[in-house]
Design a protein around this motif. Sequence first.
Motif, PDB file in Angstrom:
ATOM      1  N   LEU A 236      -2.011  15.014  -7.008  1.00 28.99           N
ATOM      2  CA  LEU A 236      -1.994  14.248  -5.677  1.00 28.99           C
ATOM      3  C   LEU A 236      -1.865  12.806  -5.010  1.00 28.99           C
ATOM      4  CD1 LEU A 236      -3.739  11.026  -6.523  1.00 28.99           C
ATOM      5  CD2 LEU A 236      -4.979  12.827  -8.162  1.00 28.99           C
ATOM      6  N   GLU A 237      -2.318  12.331  -4.099  1.00 24.16           N
ATOM      7  CA  GLU A 237      -1.108  11.654  -4.004  1.00 24.16           C
ATOM      8  C   GLU A 237      -2.564  10.179  -3.813  1.00 24.16           C
ATOM      9  OE1 GLU A 237      -0.206  11.038   0.119  1.00 24.16           O
ATOM     10  OE2 GLU A 237       1.673  12.163   0.381  1.00 24.16           O
ATOM     11  N   LEU A 238      -1.564   8.985  -4.541  1.00 27.50           N
ATOM     12  CA  LEU A 238      -2.682   8.159  -5.292  1.00 27.50           C
ATOM     13  C   LEU A 238      -2.291   6.505  -4.504  1.00 27.50           C
ATOM     14  CD1 LEU A 238      -4.662   7.132  -6.985  1.00 27.50           C
ATOM     15  CD2 LEU A 238      -2.756   6.076  -8.481  1.00 27.50           C
ATOM     16  N   PRO A 239      -3.422   5.964  -3.339  1.00 24.02           N
ATOM     17  CA  PRO A 239      -2.853   4.906  -2.722  1.00 24.02           C
ATOM     18  C   PRO A 239      -3.285   3.553  -3.381  1.00 24.02           C
ATOM     19  CG  PRO A 239      -4.856   6.898  -1.298  1.00 24.02           C
ATOM     20  CD  PRO A 239      -4.389   7.060  -2.906  1.00 24.02           C
ATOM     21  N   ILE A 240      -2.847   2.403  -2.975  1.00 27.83           N
ATOM     22  CA  ILE A 240      -2.579   2.329  -3.854  1.00 27.83           C
ATOM     23  C   ILE A 240      -2.325   0.455  -2.515  1.00 27.83           C
ATOM     24  CG2 ILE A 240      -1.856   2.394  -6.570  1.00 27.83           C
ATOM     25  CD1 ILE A 240       0.578   1.144  -6.097  1.00 27.83           C
ATOM     26  N   THR A 241      -3.118  -1.044  -2.741  1.00 27.54           N
ATOM     27  CA  THR A 241      -2.634  -2.058  -1.937  1.00 27.54           C
ATOM     28  C   THR A 241      -1.293  -2.745  -2.318  1.00 27.54           C
ATOM     29  OG1 THR A 241      -3.562  -3.527  -3.640  1.00 27.54           O
ATOM     30  CG2 THR A 241      -4.815  -2.370  -2.063  1.00 27.54           C
ATOM     31  N   LEU A 242      -0.649  -3.366  -1.377  1.00 28.09           N
ATOM     32  CA  LEU A 242       0.482  -3.976  -1.521  1.00 28.09           C
ATOM     33  C   LEU A 242       0.162  -4.536  -3.053  1.00 28.09           C
ATOM     34  CD1 LEU A 242       3.703  -5.045  -0.708  1.00 28.09           C
ATOM     35  CD2 LEU A 242       2.425  -6.660   0.952  1.00 28.09           C
ATOM     36  N   TYR A 243      -0.777  -5.570  -2.664  1.00 31.22           N
ATOM     37  CA  TYR A 243      -0.418  -6.647  -4.421  1.00 31.22           C
ATOM     38  C   TYR A 243      -0.641  -5.911  -5.115  1.00 31.22           C
ATOM     39  CZ  TYR A 243      -5.779  -6.017  -2.978  1.00 31.22           C
ATOM     40  OH  TYR A 243      -6.829  -5.505  -3.206  1.00 31.22           O
ATOM     41  N   GLU A 244      -1.090  -4.905  -5.702  1.00 37.03           N
ATOM     42  CA  GLU A 244      -1.150  -3.950  -6.577  1.00 37.03           C
ATOM     43  C   GLU A 244      -0.080  -3.122  -7.427  1.00 37.03           C
ATOM     44  OE1 GLU A 244      -5.590  -1.935  -6.440  1.00 37.03           O
ATOM     45  OE2 GLU A 244      -4.049  -0.937  -5.541  1.00 37.03           O
ATOM     46  N   ALA A 245       0.799  -2.579  -6.054  1.00 38.02           N
ATOM     47  CA  ALA A 245       2.082  -2.526  -6.196  1.00 38.02           C
ATOM     48  C   ALA A 245       3.133  -3.538  -6.893  1.00 38.02           C
ATOM     49  CB  ALA A 245       2.877  -1.975  -5.363  1.00 38.02           C
ATOM     50  N   VAL A 246       2.136  -4.923  -6.296  1.00 37.78           N
ATOM     51  CA  VAL A 246       3.748  -6.417  -6.779  1.00 37.78           C
ATOM     52  C   VAL A 246       3.085  -6.928  -8.075  1.00 37.78           C
ATOM     53  CG1 VAL A 246       3.958  -8.390  -6.067  1.00 37.78           C
ATOM     54  CG2 VAL A 246       4.221  -6.572  -4.154  1.00 37.78           C
TER      55      VAL A 246
END
Length: 326
Positions: A236-246
């Motif tokens: 599956l593709e898991l969308p995350i926010t920019l701040y969650e990635a950082v």
Amino acid sequence: MRDPYQILGVSKSASEAEVKSAYRKLAKKLHPDANKHDPKAASRFAELNAAYEIVGDDEKRKAFDRGEIDAEGKPRFQGFEGFGAQPGGGFRSGPGGAHFESFNFGPDGFERRGAGGGGGFEDVLRGIFGGAGRGGGRGFGAGFEPEDFGAAPGQDLQAAVTISLPDAAKGTKVRVQLPTGKSVEVKIPAGLTSGQQIRLKGQGWPSAHGKTGDAIITVNVAPHPVFTPDGSDLRLELPITLYEAVLGGKVRVPTLDGPVELAIPAGTNSGRTFRLKGKGLKAKSATGDLLATVRIVLPEKADDDLAALMKTWRDKKPYDPRDGMG
């Protein structure tokens, strides 16, 4: 069932990409998990999957457009040509010489049996020559008995059924309408993959004087709006926010058994894949895993603060992730 093009809301000239896009949108809208209080949600979702099975498959779509199969994927009877086009018998001539066929419609539906020493040959001869000459010489005018040709086995028949991915993962029971007119219950074992077949002994076409054939049921697993099977694994593709990635953080990940939490490390790049053990499909050896690939998603609406922050970052701390690619 209704016209599959109408169910999907696309025209007959729609491209493969347009059909797939229409299906995905409707699948998310009509999925039973999103309509838990609607008793008709499951039937509408099943109808959608059945429509996509026809229009989403190039060969089946062409066959449907030519009128060779109906909206449920069942063959349409096109009639037959040749000598004595009437119930009980037919004759056609081909490149290899004469070819006899018998056509019968009985309690178990339409039967078509070819000659050449097999069951049904004597029926054709009786239909053509009236069964005259019983007890006389053994020519075309003679009476033919079943033992003259031997008992022929019945023919296997083909049928198909579409189930959801959760049902394929856990196993289920479904009723399948056979071309004979019979409705049978089929047990689907857990972990079955799309395209696998189940054989039902003695549920095929009967012969006049031999054994009944088998029913071969092809099980198709409908595409899922979230998960994509990969062997016994699920992706599956898991969308995350920019701040969650950082900054990192915990995010909810859907699985076939319900959502679970996944810890996203700080500095996670888009495209990184996380493995959730045992959250895939059952297999003979072991249960597969769920592979969640991160995709960073920016806000849908433009944000002035974010744009200002990125400009400052670009000017003060520039970097080139494509350096060295040539």
